[in-house]
Structure formats: structure tokens, C-alpha cells
Design a protein around this motif. Structure first.
Motif, short mmCIF file in Angstrom:
data_model
loop_
_atom_site.label_atom_id
_atom_site.label_comp_id
_atom_site.label_asym_id
_atom_site.label_seq_id
_atom_site.Cartn_x
_atom_site.Cartn_y
_atom_site.Cartn_z
N ARG A 139 10.97 -5.36 1.01
CA ARG A 139 10.47 -3.73 0.93
C ARG A 139 11.04 -3.15 1.88
N ASP A 140 9.88 -3.25 2.83
CA ASP A 140 10.16 -2.24 4.42
C ASP A 140 11.43 -2.38 5.12
N ALA A 141 12.14 -3.24 4.99
CA ALA A 141 13.53 -2.96 5.16
C ALA A 141 15.00 -2.29 4.19
N LEU A 142 14.04 -1.88 3.08
CA LEU A 142 14.83 -0.57 2.27
C LEU A 142 15.26 0.61 2.86
N LEU B 103 3.73 -2.58 -6.60
CA LEU B 103 3.43 -4.25 -6.40
C LEU B 103 3.95 -4.46 -5.08
N ALA B 104 3.47 -5.83 -5.14
CA ALA B 104 4.65 -6.50 -3.98
C ALA B 104 4.98 -6.59 -3.95
N ALA B 105 5.03 -7.84 -4.56
CA ALA B 105 6.18 -9.16 -5.41
C ALA B 105 5.44 -8.98 -7.14
N PHE B 106 6.52 -9.60 -7.95
CA PHE B 106 6.75 -9.55 -9.29
C PHE B 106 7.78 -11.30 -9.63
N ASP B 107 7.43 -12.10 -10.54
CA ASP B 107 8.20 -13.02 -11.03
C ASP B 107 8.22 -12.76 -12.62
#
Length: 192
Positions: free
Chosen positions: A18-21, A123-127
Motif C-alpha cells: 500500500r505504501d508503495a503506491l 484495513l491493512a489487508a483482506f481476503d
């Protein structure tokens, strides 16, 4: 590996993506989601809670403005204490926000406390099962568990496509989302 350590590792990897975007990519994603709107009808007067974005989270403000323009009432969360449910206070774009105890902007304590019908959740991550990884405080899980005793609240995660992971190691207290919206896809978990 214990679930907490695995979640921490998955969180770190997803946040790095996410931070690389770029700032432009993050802004474009927020506008794409706002342009698409929610994948269900929102009744006029429905209360939609959002959040003040931190740490490169997707900005819900464009979507919240669209929903307000269609007649929704808006709210933002306020942190009370770790292990406690969030409370929600009325908010309109342009209202002054104050720095809360976790360094997150919150509405004034004099703003009316209201209960959301729809919660937009960072969210940090999701599935693809609707499980999310947050920042480890459990605030949203506590809040969903508390609010579901009062009324049916729709949980909508907002994130970037790069935050999708194969599987979140969900624990019994983790509450799955009803939807996740990214710039590329709408995930509907209600029938799972």
C-alpha cells in the motif's frame, strides 16, 4: 506460527504494498470507488460512518461526499479505550476535527453521538472471505460485535487491490465484512 504473529507479518507485507503506491494512484483509487458508489441502495437519512485516513489508507471522503449528496447522514468514529467499542459522532465535510488519543482526527466531543447503519472500514489487508487485518487494536471487531446486538450494520471495507491476500488467519472474535471495495473490484461476502 501463532495467528497474531502471522497477522503481523501479513499486515507488514500488505502495508508495504500500500505504501508503495503513489499519491496519484491512491487519489485515483478513492475517486474510482466514489464514482462507483456503494453496491447496494442507501436509504435517504441512513447513517454512514467513515474514517479519517491515516498512514496512506484509502481516503473515504470522496465516497462520503457522494453519499451525503444522495441524502445520507455522515459520522466519524471516536476512540474511547482499547478493548471498547468505537462511538460515532455526526460529521459533515468541512466540520473541524480534533486530534484523538491515537493521533487520528475525530469529531468534536460536542457533536451528536449516533449509531451507523453502514460502516466504511479501513484495513491493512483482506481476503476473499471478507476477513480483514487492521492494525491490531480490535476496535472494529469490538464495534461490530457490539452494534450487531443493537441493529443490522453493514460493514464495507475500503482498500487498494494490492492489499488483497490469500487468507487472513481469522480468530473467533474476528467479524467478517459484508463488502470490500477496491479500485478494481467490488467483493460481496453476504452469501458466503
Amino acid at each position: 506460527m501463532p495467528a497474531a504473529h502471522l497477522k503481523a507479518s501479513l499486515r507488514t507485507a500488505a502495508l508495504a504494498k500500500r505504501d508503495a503506491l503513489s499519491d496519484d494512484a491512491r487519489a485515483a483509487a478513492a475517486e474510482t470507488i466514489a464514482g462507483r458508489g456503494l453496491p447496494f441502495d442507501v436509504a435517504p437519512g441512513a447513517i454512514v460512518s467513515g474514517y479519517a485516513p491515516v498512514r496512506n489508507e484509502i481516503d473515504p471522503t470522496p465516497l462520503m461526499r457522494r453519499l451525503a449528496g444522495a441524502g445520507a447522514r455522515l459520522a466519524l468514529p471516536t476512540v474511547t479505550a482499547r478493548g471498547q467499542s468505537l462511538i460515532f459522532r455526526a460529521w459533515s465535510p468541512g466540520d473541524r476535527l480534533l486530534l484523538g488519543p491515537l493521533g487520528i482526527l475525530e469529531p468534536s466531543p460536542v457533536a451528536a453521538e449516533i449509531v451507523p447503519d453502514i460502516m466504511l472500514v479501513p484495513l491493512a489487508a483482506f481476503d476473499r472471505s471478507g476477513h480483514r487485518i487492521g492494525y491490531g487494536g480490535g476496535y472494529y471487531d469490538h464495534t461490530f460485535a457490539h452494534l450487531h446486538k443493537v441493529k443490522a450494520v453493514i460493514g464495507v471495507g475500503l482498500g487498494f487491490a494490492v492489499q488483497e491476500i490469500r487468507s487472513v488467519p481469522a480468530l473467533p472474535h474476528d467479524v467478517a465484512l459484508d463488502y470490500v471495495l477496491t479500485e478494481t473490484k467490488v467483493f460481496d461476502f453476504r452469501s458466503k
